[in-house]
Write an enzyme that holds these catalytic residues in place. Structure first.
Site, mmCIF file in Angstrom:
data_model
loop_
_atom_site.group_PDB
_atom_site.id
_atom_site.type_symbol
_atom_site.label_atom_id
_atom_site.label_comp_id
_atom_site.label_asym_id
_atom_site.label_seq_id
_atom_site.Cartn_x
_atom_site.Cartn_y
_atom_site.Cartn_z
ATOM 1 C CG ASP A 47 -99.903 80.060 32.997
ATOM 2 O OD1 ASP A 47 -99.156 81.052 33.091
ATOM 3 O OD2 ASP A 47 -100.324 79.426 33.983
ATOM 4 C CG ASP B 290 -94.707 79.883 37.143
ATOM 5 O OD1 ASP B 290 -93.796 79.372 37.805
ATOM 6 O OD2 ASP B 290 -94.522 80.866 36.381
ATOM 7 C CG ASP C 7 -102.300 77.356 36.785
ATOM 8 O OD1 ASP C 7 -101.708 78.132 36.003
ATOM 9 O OD2 ASP C 7 -102.119 77.354 38.019
#
Length: 240
Positions: free
Chosen positions: A16, A18, A193
């Site tokens: 991922d 961001d 996240d």
């Protein structure tokens, strides 16, 4: 949860962006690729023979802009799995016409609210309320109503709600990528996240790999956890 083991030569590295490779910021358009991250991605591309991919809610167009020259040597899974651009093929669905009307409606109902940011994407429109968390009930009500009337999917995220096309998630995007060279036949490791990454964690587990949650502990399909972006970069920088 424990920290992940060192990467091995038979892994494919799926990341991922961001909140995983770069810290979250108030405005998504303020994110930049720093020199350290560029060097790290170059290292991964070389060590893992281009078996490296960014798996993001951002569109492929946004990712290419952020990554610059690196975008030619890395695979991209964008728009929450709906876009899959591997080294030998590229798939981007057509933008559904209902998205244009939904985006106009969101601007009409929410654009005047201080601290609310509206982000237009290739296959979706996101509403960020990080700058004003108190606006979350109003944002949620508007997005939920538009999801019900349009048939689009409401995607939850960190201080964000998005309306996007149905039928794909990060898990389906990763599965499509892992069927293609040079990823096929390797063990995927996916770090992310957000709750949007959970489908990806489950997908890599089914393929014999594992997920790595970034940030505070929470219920998750990931097997391992790292504290923050700095810890992710340090882990990825270790040579297998």
């Amino acid at each position: 949860m424990i920290e992940p083991p060192a990467l091995t030569s038979d892994n494919s590295i799926l990341l991922d962006f961001d909140g995983t490779m770069v810290d979250l910021v108030d405005r998504p358009d303020a994110v930049v690729m720093d020199a350290e991250l560029g060097r790290l991605i170059d290292h991964l591309i070389e060590v893992f023979d281009r078996r490296v991919a960014i798996v993001s809610g951002r569109s492929v167009t946004q990712l290419k802009f952020l990554l610059g020259r690196l975008a030619t040597d890395i695979a991209l899974v964008g728009s929450h799995g709906a876009e899959v651009h591997a080294h030998t093929s590229a798939a981007t669905p057509l933008r559904p016409p209902e998205l244009d009307g939904v985006e106009q409606a969101i601007h009409f109902q929410l654009a005047g609210m201080p601290g609310v940011l509206i982000e237009s994407k290739t296959l979706g429109v996101a509403v960020h309320y990080r700058l004003d968390p108190c606006s979350e009930p109003r944002v949620r009500a508007v997005v939920k109503d538009l999801a019900a009337s349009s048939g689009l999917v409401m995607q939850e995220g960190k201080m964000m709600l998005e309306l996007r096309t149905a039928g794909a998630d990060k898990g389906t995007g990763i599965a499509a990528l892992m069927n293609q060279p040079p990823f096929a036949g390797t063990r995927p490791v996916f770090a992310g996240d957000d709750v949007t990454d959970e489908a990806g964690f489950a997908a890599v587990a089914r393929m014999g790999g594992h997920g790595v949650l970034v940030g505070p502990e929470r219920p998750t399909a990931a097997r391992y956890r790292l504290a923050d972006v700095g810890a992710v970069r340090q882990w990825l920088g270790r040579r297998p």
